[in-house]
Motif scaffolding. Structure first.
Motif, PDB file in Angstrom:
ATOM      1  N   UNK A   1      24.536  18.679   9.746  1.00 37.89           N
ATOM      2  CA  UNK A   1      24.194  18.481  11.142  1.00 37.89           C
ATOM      3  C   UNK A   1      23.309  17.249  11.282  1.00 37.89           C
ATOM      4  N   UNK A   2      22.816  17.018  12.474  1.00 38.03           N
ATOM      5  CA  UNK A   2      22.056  15.801  12.753  1.00 38.03           C
ATOM      6  C   UNK A   2      20.807  15.671  11.892  1.00 38.03           C
ATOM      7  N   UNK A   3      20.246  16.771  11.435  1.00 37.98           N
ATOM      8  CA  UNK A   3      19.032  16.692  10.613  1.00 37.98           C
ATOM      9  C   UNK A   3      19.264  15.904   9.327  1.00 37.98           C
ATOM     10  N   UNK A   4      20.490  15.869   8.865  1.00 35.74           N
ATOM     11  CA  UNK A   4      20.768  15.109   7.640  1.00 35.74           C
ATOM     12  C   UNK A   4      20.685  13.610   7.873  1.00 35.74           C
ATOM     13  N   UNK A  19      29.326  10.321   6.070  1.00 35.85           N
ATOM     14  CA  UNK A  19      29.898  10.866   7.297  1.00 35.85           C
ATOM     15  C   UNK A  19      29.091  12.105   7.660  1.00 35.85           C
ATOM     16  N   UNK A  20      28.622  12.155   8.900  1.00 33.20           N
ATOM     17  CA  UNK A  20      27.814  13.299   9.340  1.00 33.20           C
ATOM     18  C   UNK A  20      28.477  13.947  10.547  1.00 33.20           C
ATOM     19  N   UNK A  21      28.742  15.254  10.432  1.00 26.83           N
ATOM     20  CA  UNK A  21      29.187  16.052  11.564  1.00 26.83           C
ATOM     21  C   UNK A  21      27.924  16.552  12.246  1.00 26.83           C
ATOM     22  N   UNK A  54      30.120   9.021  12.402  1.00 28.01           N
ATOM     23  CA  UNK A  54      29.649  10.255  13.026  1.00 28.01           C
ATOM     24  C   UNK A  54      30.879  11.034  13.486  1.00 28.01           C
ATOM     25  N   UNK A  55      30.833  12.351  13.289  1.00 30.46           N
ATOM     26  CA  UNK A  55      31.903  13.237  13.745  1.00 30.46           C
ATOM     27  C   UNK A  55      31.297  14.212  14.752  1.00 30.46           C
ATOM     28  N   UNK A  56      31.949  14.366  15.892  1.00 29.18           N
ATOM     29  CA  UNK A  56      31.558  15.358  16.889  1.00 29.18           C
ATOM     30  C   UNK A  56      32.684  16.378  17.018  1.00 29.18           C
ATOM     31  N   UNK A  72      29.810   5.590  18.918  1.00 34.92           N
ATOM     32  CA  UNK A  72      31.093   6.262  19.103  1.00 34.92           C
ATOM     33  C   UNK A  72      31.314   7.160  17.888  1.00 34.92           C
ATOM     34  N   UNK A  73      32.074   8.192  18.066  1.00 33.51           N
ATOM     35  CA  UNK A  73      32.296   9.139  16.974  1.00 33.51           C
ATOM     36  C   UNK A  73      33.773   9.484  16.866  1.00 33.51           C
TER      37      UNK A  73
END
Length: 168
Positions: A1-4, A19-21, A54-56, A72-73
């Motif tokens: 998650x965003x904390x990473x 890559x962070x979801x 970034x992945x949303x 952008x994601x």
């Protein structure tokens, strides 16, 4: 998650793609302390600065990251293909008629809006039913416990509220 996002620079420093979801707006969730919300918000900012991609999980999250963080994601939305069960009696055992119910699944926490869905369902005309499946770890979280009680009140005899501890 965003904390990473706090740590995304480490592998990038060594040329490793990251890559962070980002998984939602954690900085707005009432379950976190003020410090926790600050960590998530700034983790999201750092993720946008240091991650390769970034992945949303929803178009709205993609829009939010674009507008709030200028990033952008890739949007990989949750979902499932609709299939017709081989045995329609499996939903009848739950008191539902195949093709005559709405289904909502998720963690039953305030920011996932199950109460909003239940309130909207009250306006549906006809003999449709609403099936809601989910639970949350309510241990000691006063706001989430209150939310669970709100969901029970919304059921108020017009809907069944079943709790099966084997499922949680």
């Amino acid at each position: 998650n965003a904390a990473t996002g706090w740590f995304a620079w480490l592998p990038r420093m060594n040329g490793v793609p990251v890559v962070i979801n980002v998984d939602g707006m954690e900085w707005l969730r009432p379950k976190w302390s003020r410090l926790g919300r600050w960590m998530f918000l700034n983790g999201a900012k750092l993720a946008c600065r240091h991650a390769t991609r970034i992945v949303t999980d929803a178009a709205e999250m993609r829009r939010l990251y674009r507008e709030k963080f200028g990033m952008d994601s890739a949007c990989i939305a949750y979902g499932a293909n609709l299939v017709h069960p081989r045995d329609p009696d499996c939903v009848r055992k739950l008191g539902l008629e195949p093709g005559r119910y709405f289904f909502c699944a998720g963690r039953l926490i305030p920011d996932n809006n199950a109460a909003l869905i239940v309130e909207a369902f009250r306006k549906v005309e006809g003999d449709w039913k609403l099936a809601v499946a989910g639970e949350a770890d309510y241990r000691g979280n006063r706001k989430e416990l209150e939310y669970k009680e709100l969901l029970k009140k919304l059921a108020d005899g017009t809907m069944q509220f079943k709790y099966d501890p084997r499922v949680s």
